[in-house]
Every structure is written in structure tokens, then in C-alpha cells.
Design a protein around this motif. Sequence first.
Motif, PDB file in Angstrom:
ATOM      1  N   SER A   1       0.827  -1.206   0.000  1.00 23.25           N
ATOM      2  CA  SER A   1       0.000   0.000   0.000  1.00 23.25           C
ATOM      3  C   SER A   1       0.866   1.262   0.000  1.00 23.25           C
ATOM      4  O   SER A   1       0.511   2.262  -0.616  1.00 23.25           O
ATOM      5  CB  SER A   1      -0.938   0.008   1.207  1.00 23.25           C
TER       6      SER A   1
ATOM      7  N   GLU B   1      -2.805   0.122  -5.419  1.00 23.06           N
ATOM      8  CA  GLU B   1      -4.141  -0.162  -4.902  1.00 23.06           C
ATOM      9  C   GLU B   1      -4.525  -1.567  -5.341  1.00 23.06           C
ATOM     10  O   GLU B   1      -4.048  -2.067  -6.366  1.00 23.06           O
ATOM     11  CB  GLU B   1      -5.151   0.862  -5.438  1.00 23.06           C
ATOM     12  N   LYS B   2      -5.385  -2.187  -4.583  1.00 22.14           N
ATOM     13  CA  LYS B   2      -5.770  -3.584  -4.841  1.00 22.14           C
ATOM     14  C   LYS B   2      -6.318  -3.780  -6.253  1.00 22.14           C
ATOM     15  O   LYS B   2      -6.064  -4.796  -6.904  1.00 22.14           O
ATOM     16  CB  LYS B   2      -6.804  -4.033  -3.813  1.00 22.14           C
ATOM     17  N   LYS B   3      -7.032  -2.798  -6.752  1.00 18.18           N
ATOM     18  CA  LYS B   3      -7.658  -2.920  -8.078  1.00 18.18           C
ATOM     19  C   LYS B   3      -6.620  -3.006  -9.200  1.00 18.18           C
ATOM     20  O   LYS B   3      -6.938  -3.436 -10.312  1.00 18.18           O
ATOM     21  CB  LYS B   3      -8.598  -1.743  -8.328  1.00 18.18           C
TER      22      LYS B   3
ATOM     23  N   ILE C   1      -3.546  -4.658  -8.919  1.00 16.81           N
ATOM     24  CA  ILE C   1      -2.580  -5.744  -8.723  1.00 16.81           C
ATOM     25  C   ILE C   1      -2.485  -6.657  -9.947  1.00 16.81           C
ATOM     26  O   ILE C   1      -1.404  -7.082 -10.353  1.00 16.81           O
ATOM     27  CB  ILE C   1      -2.919  -6.560  -7.444  1.00 16.81           C
TER      28      ILE C   1
ATOM     29  N   PHE D   1      -0.797  -7.383   0.163  1.00 16.61           N
ATOM     30  CA  PHE D   1      -0.823  -8.243  -1.024  1.00 16.61           C
ATOM     31  C   PHE D   1      -0.166  -9.606  -0.849  1.00 16.61           C
ATOM     32  O   PHE D   1       0.071 -10.308  -1.833  1.00 16.61           O
ATOM     33  CB  PHE D   1      -0.166  -7.503  -2.201  1.00 16.61           C
TER      34      PHE D   1
ATOM     35  N   ILE E   1      -3.128 -12.278  -1.795  1.00 13.91           N
ATOM     36  CA  ILE E   1      -3.741 -12.134  -3.116  1.00 13.91           C
ATOM     37  C   ILE E   1      -2.730 -12.353  -4.244  1.00 13.91           C
ATOM     38  O   ILE E   1      -3.095 -12.792  -5.345  1.00 13.91           O
ATOM     39  CB  ILE E   1      -4.420 -10.746  -3.250  1.00 13.91           C
TER      40      ILE E   1
END
Length: 334
Positions: free
Chosen positions: A25, A56-58, A60, A82, A85
Motif C-alpha cells: 500500500s 491499490e488492490k484494483k 494488482i 498483497f 492475493i
Amino acid sequence: MKLSRIIKNKIIFKNNYEKCFIIGSSPSKNARSPRLWNYVYKKLKIQREMYPADLEKKNIRNFFKIIKKDETFKGLLITIPFKEISLKHVDKVSLSISRINSINTIVKKKKLEAFNTDYLGALESLKKIKLKKKNQKVLVVGSGGTGKTIMHAVNSFLTNSKIYLLNRTAGKSYKILNKFKSQKKNSFFHIKKYDDIFKIDKFDLLINCTSVGFDNWCKRKNLNINLKPFSPLSPIKKINGIKSKNLNLFMKKNKLIIKENQKITEKFLKKNKKIKVFDVIYNPVETILLKKARKNSIKNLNGLYMNLVQAAKAFVLVNGLGYKKVLNIMKSYG
């Protein structure tokens, strides 16, 4: 798609240098590994550089698409959030990693192969704090990616011991513990409520695997909060956020909450006078939990050594150099 479109921080790449990254992050602000790795590269005159990438997670999935195509990319370190994921985007996972279900290192050869050097760093930390290997009672707080890794390390290190997991999400705790309960090496228990830690006598080791105590600002309801003034041994609710990032102001607005939180920590440490305390956080070097431990003459260890070991082990995996040589160079960095 260009990398500059999906990362939040600005990166200036060195010409004719191979690339490594660390993702999370906000690794550009907090991660120690880029400094350690780049120090070794400079010392050994290797034309590689590690770059922190704030994601951001979107984004990755797109990040992994980019590095898979980049012929100059050689390795990747992974930080919160992360570590779990990222498993979806690698090509090869060892049996030990599949059990932990959390990774912190990826090596690119022909394919992406996942490793977990946090596990190795945790094992070395348990040795450093001189934990006995039998008949111990251990309290682990937090069951995120780091918490799961620590649980596996503790289970590997100990025999005939009782390991307790305290986590705010009960469902997640049970899922982790069920994987261990079929083993006969150690006994595992879930602590449902924070108050229940006072019902168990004489812990030998406390390990904080949460971000509570970490010096970092984050947003909650568009206001800034910082968990640095807190200990992980009690629930932290109704925190008053502030518009600025002034720690003194934040502490003043949360004076009563902080006082109660630290009071509970003092109570726990006084009840467990012979306990050892290991906090995986290294920023700050001494968290509130470790300060309280020191004031109560309790042996304690922060996350710097674990971070150093995992960074050196990961460096060796990616770059193929001798571990002792890399570790000694990193130690000289300070």
C-alpha cells in the motif's frame, strides 16, 4: 498499459539497469528492503535496482501483467496487503508455501516462482529471543498474512506446546486453526475476546503480528488516524480521527482511549512477568508494547532482525549470491 498509470508514487528508472520491485500500500514511505537491497547492489557493483511501487488492490492484476512481459524484471518483494492475493498471479508454488498461503518473495526465471522468507526470518527471531523448544505457551495476536506465517514458524519451532491465536475476526481464526488441529505436534486454541487473555496463566511468549503500534497514517471516514500510540492487547474502538497528520494533536484527542489501552497492556505484562515479547513491527524501533515490556524488565525483540533476515534470504533467491556475504553487507548498512 504503462506502470506509471497504475502506481501512486513516481519512479525514475536507471538506464540499462535490471529491475526488482517491492509492492504494497505504501512501500515508498515505509519499506526498509529497498534501502538494504540497493546498498548491496551498489557495494557489489551489480546493475540492478529495487523500486518501491505503491499500489491499490484494483491494480494488482495489471501490475503482474506488466512485470511478466518485462524482460529486465528479475524479482519482487510483497508487503501488506498483497501477501495472500499475489498467490493468484504466480506460476509455481512450493508445498510449504501452499500451506502458509502467504508469500513475500517472487523470483522470475522463465516463470514466476513464489517464496516466503518471512517464515525464515520468524524462525531466526524465535532463536534470537531464546525461546525454549518444548512445553511453551504462546500468544499470537493477528491472523493476516504475517500472522499466518508466524503461526507456521512457531508450530515448526515448538513441540508439545500450547499456541493461542487472538484475532478480531473469529471466522478467519478458526479457518487457520483448523489447518493445524489435525497435527499432533502442538495444541492450538482460539481466544474469542480480548478479556480472555487474562484467564490464561503464564504465557511464555507474546507475538504481535498486527499493524497496531505501527507509525503510519491512514484514512478512516476521511480523517487521519495513526496506530502508533496503541498496543494490540485490547480492542481499539471509537478512535477520533483528525484532518491533519499531527501526532501530538491526535494523541490529545484520544487521550482517554490511549490511557485505557496502555493500562490493559500493563496489567497483562504484570500478570505474565516471565513472558518474552516479540513485535514484528520495526517502525518505530520501539513500539508502545515493547516500551511497556522494557519498563517491566521483560525480554523483548522488535521486527528489525526478522526484516533483515527475510531481506537477505530474499536477495539470495533473486540474485543467487551467498547468504552470509549478503547478510554481512546488509548489517553494515545499519
